[in-house]
Enzyme design. Structure first.
Site, PDB file in Angstrom:
ATOM      1  N   ASN A   1       0.327   3.656  -1.724  1.00  0.00           N
ATOM      2  CA  ASN A   1       1.784   3.583  -1.601  1.00  0.00           C
ATOM      3  C   ASN A   1       2.293   4.973  -1.233  1.00  0.00           C
ATOM      4  O   ASN A   1       2.327   5.869  -2.067  1.00  0.00           O
ATOM      5  CB  ASN A   1       2.386   3.109  -2.925  1.00  0.00           C
ATOM      6  CG  ASN A   1       3.904   3.011  -2.889  1.00  0.00           C
ATOM      7  OD1 ASN A   1       4.560   3.560  -2.015  1.00  0.00           O
ATOM      8  ND2 ASN A   1       4.464   2.314  -3.864  1.00  0.00           N
TER       9      ASN A   1
ATOM     10  N   CYS B   1      11.274   4.174  -1.529  1.00  0.00           N
ATOM     11  CA  CYS B   1      10.432   3.539  -0.513  1.00  0.00           C
ATOM     12  C   CYS B   1      11.255   2.839   0.566  1.00  0.00           C
ATOM     13  O   CYS B   1      10.704   2.426   1.588  1.00  0.00           O
ATOM     14  CB  CYS B   1       9.491   2.547  -1.173  1.00  0.00           C
ATOM     15  SG  CYS B   1       8.584   3.246  -2.580  1.00  0.00           S
TER      16      CYS B   1
ATOM     17  N   HIS C   1       7.660  -2.315   3.481  1.00  0.00           N
ATOM     18  CA  HIS C   1       7.097  -1.192   2.734  1.00  0.00           C
ATOM     19  C   HIS C   1       5.798  -1.626   2.073  1.00  0.00           C
ATOM     20  O   HIS C   1       5.719  -2.698   1.470  1.00  0.00           O
ATOM     21  CB  HIS C   1       8.090  -0.716   1.678  1.00  0.00           C
ATOM     22  CG  HIS C   1       7.464   0.085   0.588  1.00  0.00           C
ATOM     23  ND1 HIS C   1       6.699   1.204   0.849  1.00  0.00           N
ATOM     24  CD2 HIS C   1       7.466  -0.061  -0.769  1.00  0.00           C
ATOM     25  CE1 HIS C   1       6.249   1.704  -0.300  1.00  0.00           C
ATOM     26  NE2 HIS C   1       6.712   0.955  -1.286  1.00  0.00           N
TER      27      HIS C   1
END
Length: 330
Positions: free
Chosen positions: A278, A112, A248
């Protein structure tokens, strides 16, 4: 030579997945998912739609909205944890699709944090004087590596892609960056298809995402405030100088905790997790794009991009937003 970013594009797959979808396949509920993660919806790619396909559509979006030519791109960096093949790289597929004649191509794996790592690498390549126009994208098809029997992970992830072009500039618009990694946490978030141990321990080798959510959460909420302040100090800036923060988007509760710890207004923190889940390396460009489209972000705004993910690793950079919302198709 300095660097600037004046264009951005994203792509979201068509298949919208609500929390009710998971109520039908595992023991969970919309209330449970929302209260713990903030996620309401996410999007899954089609069976025959892969990471390179999402990347291509995000770049087409960028090209259409900013009228940016691509043939003079001299390096391509794709951040992804879900390439459809280990090789050839997704980046080389992008080079072929857009018929870019002379470009170095590389995929990077930093989970990420990958998109911000890509920008940092592009900034360095431009500073070297060897490159002038670099395509950086973060793209994931995480739905293809989810274990849909594990209710703690499968509810979290979605698919998407985002791309920017980092170009040589006479003006300083990208500032100093910071990165850290603590590899001792490697086994807390991984995907393994071999038999090698991580941190000396055997792990599940099924090619699916495995995460110790509680440990990753604690690491994130303790690490991000420290590293964001370190990034600002390195650039001789304070939190009061920052117009927007784009971390993120892993979990809305992480972002709330980080903002509270820093004393930073959470309404000045752009996120994509509520609507898209996500999306790993794609989450920051998706939030960035939507912030511009919604006329929140303006040219000249000072922003912090903060990626964190598997490794466990962190990457952060400060920059002045130069992307004008007047270009974006409404």
């Amino acid at each position: 030579m300095e660097a600037t970013i004046e264009s951005i594009g994203i792509y979201i797959p068509e298949n919208k997945i609500t929390n009710q979808y998971f109520e039908e396949i595992i023991e969970t509920s919309d209330e449970w998912i929302t209260s713990r993660t903030g996620i309401k919806t996410r999007y899954f790619s089609k069976e025959n739609e892969y990471t390179s396909d999402l990347c291509i559509k995000a770049i087409e979006n960028l090209e259409e909205e900013y009228k940016k030519g691509l043939t003079d791109i001299d390096f391509i960096i794709i951040a992804t944890s879900t390439p459809e093949q280990q090789f050839p790289s997704v980046a080389s597929k992008i080079q072929d699709r857009f018929n870019i004649p002379q470009a170095g191509c590389v995929d990077i794996s930093a989970g990420c944090a990958g998109f911000v790592y890509g920008i940092i690498m592009a900034q360095g390549l431009i500073a070297s004087g060897s490159y002038k126009k670099i395509l950086v994208a973060g793209a994931e098809t995480l739905s293809k590596i989810c274990d849909f029997t594990d209710r703690t992970t499968c509810i979290l992830f979605g698919d998407g892609a985002g791309a920017v072009i980092v170009e040589a500039s006479e003006q300083k618009q990208l500032f100093s960056s910071t990165t850290i990694t603590d590899g001792s946490y490697g086994k807390e978030l991984y995907k393994s298809e071999g038999h090698a141990p991580i941190n000396g321990e055997n792990v599940v080798n099924d090619g699916k995402i495995h995460q110790n959510g509680r440990t990753v959460f604690k690491w994130a909420v303790s690490t991000l405030p420290v590293e964001i302040l370190r990034l600002l100090e390195k650039n001789k800036l304070s939190l009061q100088d920052i117009t927007w923060m784009i971390p993120h988007s892993a979990n809305i509760r992480i972002l709330e905790n980080v903002c509270e710890e820093l004393g930073f207004p959470k309404e000045k923190c752009l996120q994509s997790v509520t609507d898209y889940g996500n999306t790993s390396a794609a989450s920051i460009p998706i939030a960035w794009y939507n912030g511009i489209k919604d006329r929140k972000l303006q040219p000249g705004d000072l922003i912090v991009l903060a990626g964190f993910g598997s490794g466990l690793t962190f990457s952060g950079i400060c920059l002045r937003n130069q992307i004008a919302n007047k270009h974006l198709i409404q």
